[in-house]
Motif scaffolding. Sequence first.
Motif, PDB file in Angstrom:
ATOM      1  N   THR A 166      56.390 -19.066  67.409  1.00  0.00           N
ATOM      2  CA  THR A 166      56.472 -18.024  68.431  1.00  0.00           C
ATOM      3  C   THR A 166      55.142 -17.870  69.159  1.00  0.00           C
ATOM      4  OG1 THR A 166      56.990 -15.686  68.838  1.00  0.00           O
ATOM      5  CG2 THR A 166      55.841 -16.194  66.782  1.00  0.00           C
ATOM      6  N   GLU A 167      55.241 -17.569  70.429  1.00  0.00           N
ATOM      7  CA  GLU A 167      54.060 -17.212  71.229  1.00  0.00           C
ATOM      8  C   GLU A 167      53.906 -15.700  71.158  1.00  0.00           C
ATOM      9  OE1 GLU A 167      52.658 -15.195  74.508  1.00  0.00           O
ATOM     10  OE2 GLU A 167      54.595 -16.075  75.005  1.00  0.00           O
ATOM     11  N   ILE A 168      52.661 -15.232  71.023  1.00  0.00           N
ATOM     12  CA  ILE A 168      52.371 -13.811  70.850  1.00  0.00           C
ATOM     13  C   ILE A 168      51.510 -13.350  72.023  1.00  0.00           C
ATOM     14  CG2 ILE A 168      51.392 -12.060  69.323  1.00  0.00           C
ATOM     15  CD1 ILE A 168      51.794 -14.048  67.004  1.00  0.00           C
ATOM     16  N   GLU A 169      51.952 -12.274  72.689  1.00  0.00           N
ATOM     17  CA  GLU A 169      51.283 -11.848  73.922  1.00  0.00           C
ATOM     18  C   GLU A 169      51.130 -10.327  73.975  1.00  0.00           C
ATOM     19  OE1 GLU A 169      51.550 -12.917  78.706  1.00  0.00           O
ATOM     20  OE2 GLU A 169      53.263 -13.262  77.390  1.00  0.00           O
ATOM     21  N   TYR A 170      50.085  -9.902  74.723  1.00  0.00           N
ATOM     22  CA  TYR A 170      49.790  -8.496  75.020  1.00  0.00           C
ATOM     23  C   TYR A 170      49.234  -7.732  73.819  1.00  0.00           C
ATOM     24  CZ  TYR A 170      52.793  -9.602  79.027  1.00  0.00           C
ATOM     25  OH  TYR A 170      53.367 -10.188  80.114  1.00  0.00           O
ATOM     26  N   GLU A 171      48.350  -8.360  73.036  1.00  0.00           N
ATOM     27  CA  GLU A 171      47.702  -7.640  71.952  1.00  0.00           C
ATOM     28  C   GLU A 171      46.582  -6.765  72.523  1.00  0.00           C
ATOM     29  OE1 GLU A 171      48.572 -11.201  72.133  1.00  0.00           O
ATOM     30  OE2 GLU A 171      46.989 -11.757  70.714  1.00  0.00           O
ATOM     31  N   ASN A 172      46.647  -5.483  72.238  1.00  0.00           N
ATOM     32  CA  ASN A 172      45.564  -4.574  72.629  1.00  0.00           C
ATOM     33  C   ASN A 172      44.313  -4.836  71.791  1.00  0.00           C
ATOM     34  OD1 ASN A 172      47.144  -3.232  74.507  1.00  0.00           O
ATOM     35  ND2 ASN A 172      47.689  -1.568  73.119  1.00  0.00           N
ATOM     36  N   GLY A 173      43.193  -4.223  72.216  1.00  0.00           N
ATOM     37  CA  GLY A 173      41.979  -4.257  71.423  1.00  0.00           C
ATOM     38  C   GLY A 173      40.947  -5.225  71.959  1.00  0.00           C
ATOM     39  N   GLU A 174      39.778  -5.204  71.304  1.00  0.00           N
ATOM     40  CA  GLU A 174      38.661  -6.031  71.731  1.00  0.00           C
ATOM     41  C   GLU A 174      38.431  -7.223  70.821  1.00  0.00           C
ATOM     42  OE1 GLU A 174      35.715  -2.699  69.714  1.00  0.00           O
ATOM     43  OE2 GLU A 174      35.352  -3.400  71.733  1.00  0.00           O
ATOM     44  N   GLY A 175      39.347  -7.446  69.872  1.00  0.00           N
ATOM     45  CA  GLY A 175      39.204  -8.557  68.938  1.00  0.00           C
ATOM     46  C   GLY A 175      40.105  -9.724  69.273  1.00  0.00           C
ATOM     47  N   ASN A 176      39.974 -10.794  68.488  1.00  0.00           N
ATOM     48  CA  ASN A 176      40.810 -11.977  68.623  1.00  0.00           C
ATOM     49  C   ASN A 176      41.864 -11.990  67.520  1.00  0.00           C
ATOM     50  OD1 ASN A 176      39.210 -12.861  70.749  1.00  0.00           O
ATOM     51  ND2 ASN A 176      37.903 -14.113  69.434  1.00  0.00           N
ATOM     52  N   LEU A 177      43.049 -12.450  67.855  1.00  0.00           N
ATOM     53  CA  LEU A 177      44.114 -12.600  66.865  1.00  0.00           C
ATOM     54  C   LEU A 177      43.766 -13.812  65.996  1.00  0.00           C
ATOM     55  CD1 LEU A 177      46.851 -11.498  65.907  1.00  0.00           C
ATOM     56  CD2 LEU A 177      47.941 -13.124  67.462  1.00  0.00           C
ATOM     57  N   VAL A 178      43.469 -13.570  64.716  1.00  0.00           N
ATOM     58  CA  VAL A 178      42.972 -14.637  63.846  1.00  0.00           C
ATOM     59  C   VAL A 178      43.919 -14.974  62.702  1.00  0.00           C
ATOM     60  CG1 VAL A 178      40.554 -14.148  64.387  1.00  0.00           C
ATOM     61  CG2 VAL A 178      41.650 -12.992  62.447  1.00  0.00           C
ATOM     62  N   ASP A 179      44.921 -14.130  62.450  1.00  0.00           N
ATOM     63  CA  ASP A 179      45.786 -14.390  61.307  1.00  0.00           C
ATOM     64  C   ASP A 179      47.173 -13.808  61.570  1.00  0.00           C
ATOM     65  OD1 ASP A 179      45.912 -15.334  58.403  1.00  0.00           O
ATOM     66  OD2 ASP A 179      46.634 -13.275  58.208  1.00  0.00           O
ATOM     67  N   VAL A 180      48.192 -14.610  61.285  1.00  0.00           N
ATOM     68  CA  VAL A 180      49.587 -14.168  61.407  1.00  0.00           C
ATOM     69  C   VAL A 180      50.327 -14.598  60.147  1.00  0.00           C
ATOM     70  CG1 VAL A 180      51.718 -14.308  62.743  1.00  0.00           C
ATOM     71  CG2 VAL A 180      49.510 -14.391  63.920  1.00  0.00           C
ATOM     72  N   LYS A 181      51.078 -13.687  59.564  1.00  0.00           N
ATOM     73  CA  LYS A 181      51.868 -13.994  58.378  1.00  0.00           C
ATOM     74  C   LYS A 181      53.323 -13.581  58.613  1.00  0.00           C
ATOM     75  CE  LYS A 181      48.255 -13.641  54.822  1.00  0.00           C
ATOM     76  NZ  LYS A 181      47.085 -13.388  55.686  1.00  0.00           N
ATOM     77  N   LEU A 182      54.239 -14.276  57.939  1.00  0.00           N
ATOM     78  CA  LEU A 182      55.675 -14.026  58.084  1.00  0.00           C
ATOM     79  C   LEU A 182      56.273 -13.678  56.720  1.00  0.00           C
ATOM     80  CD1 LEU A 182      58.241 -16.043  60.144  1.00  0.00           C
ATOM     81  CD2 LEU A 182      58.663 -15.686  57.705  1.00  0.00           C
ATOM     82  N   LYS A 183      57.183 -12.712  56.726  1.00  0.00           N
ATOM     83  CA  LYS A 183      57.926 -12.354  55.517  1.00  0.00           C
ATOM     84  C   LYS A 183      59.416 -12.465  55.807  1.00  0.00           C
ATOM     85  CE  LYS A 183      58.024  -8.042  54.115  1.00  0.00           C
ATOM     86  NZ  LYS A 183      57.616  -6.743  53.515  1.00  0.00           N
ATOM     87  N   GLN A 184      60.126 -13.170  54.945  1.00  0.00           N
ATOM     88  CA  GLN A 184      61.564 -13.343  55.116  1.00  0.00           C
ATOM     89  C   GLN A 184      62.321 -12.132  54.571  1.00  0.00           C
ATOM     90  OE1 GLN A 184      63.043 -17.487  54.325  1.00  0.00           O
ATOM     91  NE2 GLN A 184      61.029 -17.728  53.358  1.00  0.00           N
ATOM     92  N   ALA A 185      63.598 -12.093  54.875  1.00  0.00           N
ATOM     93  CA  ALA A 185      64.446 -11.001  54.415  1.00  0.00           C
ATOM     94  C   ALA A 185      64.514 -10.974  52.891  1.00  0.00           C
ATOM     95  CB  ALA A 185      65.851 -11.157  55.000  1.00  0.00           C
ATOM     96  N   ASN A 186      64.495  -9.773  52.328  1.00  0.00           N
ATOM     97  CA  ASN A 186      64.653  -9.560  50.891  1.00  0.00           C
ATOM     98  C   ASN A 186      63.580 -10.252  50.060  1.00  0.00           C
ATOM     99  OD1 ASN A 186      67.114  -8.120  51.380  1.00  0.00           O
ATOM    100  ND2 ASN A 186      68.151 -10.098  51.610  1.00  0.00           N
ATOM    101  N   GLN A 187      62.395 -10.436  50.647  1.00  0.00           N
ATOM    102  CA  GLN A 187      61.274 -11.008  49.919  1.00  0.00           C
ATOM    103  C   GLN A 187      60.055 -10.104  50.073  1.00  0.00           C
ATOM    104  OE1 GLN A 187      60.468 -15.150  50.477  1.00  0.00           O
ATOM    105  NE2 GLN A 187      62.625 -15.757  50.428  1.00  0.00           N
TER     106      GLN A 187
END
Length: 269
Positions: free
Chosen positions: A182-203
């Motif tokens: 996925t492409e991620i857009e429009y993050e507020n703030g003055e920092g950089n997006l450095v980490d993304v994690k995913l959690k599946q259903a029922n986990q």
Amino acid sequence: MKVHTFNVVVLYCMLLICTCYCFNPKLSFYNSSKVDANAEQWQPASATWYGPPDGAGTDGGACGYGSSVGNPPLSKLVSAGGPNIFNNGEGCGACYEVKCTENEACSGETVTVMISDQCPGCPATHFDLSGFAFGSLAKPGQQDNLRNAGRINLQYQRVSCSFGQPIVFTIDNGANQYYFATEIEYENGEGNLVDVKLKQANQDSWIPMKRLWGARWVLNLGSLMQPPFSLKLTETSANGSSKTIEANNVIPAGWQPGQVIRSAINFNN
């Protein structure tokens, strides 16, 4: 860039020495309270422009934002960045104030741009602005004269983005039940997006995603994935501070490649 001044204030200033209260309608996606007025915050850089003279550069570019760069809240105020600005894709979505004063056509007023592309072969600290953003640095009626200069010196400073809307996830066209991107857009703030994690259903466990390129993140699990998916995003600032937010069940069961999903979250400024 035009700065409009209320007539009543202008009349009052003709009679007394006072401060001029101004507003600028173009600067709609940054938080002015996060900008330090100290002149030492401004740094030198070089700038060029690309794409149509009144355009948004190249749609999407190396960050993958697509045609959204030409629509509000960005409205063509975007730039490609040299290596230090683009930072291997980590600089995608960062907001900067820029201004120029050395060319006669420069207005000296600030313009805020978001990084949406890479500038291959450019100097380390360089802004390759959209034609529209470059022209916005000019005095009224001098846009073409400034663009004709081709290359100018400018000053810049990092500012906090404030897009006025939630984060948006655009699912990659190649995503499937075993491979999610996925492409991620429009993050507020003055920092950089450095980490993304995913959690599946029922986990309970969060699985790290990897930056595929630009603003696009991927998880190639190699086994059947169970939506809905929750996503956890971490943003880190230059001072070392970090913020983490969670979008619970943001990717629904039955999601489709190419689907655009508007979340209900964003980083607070």
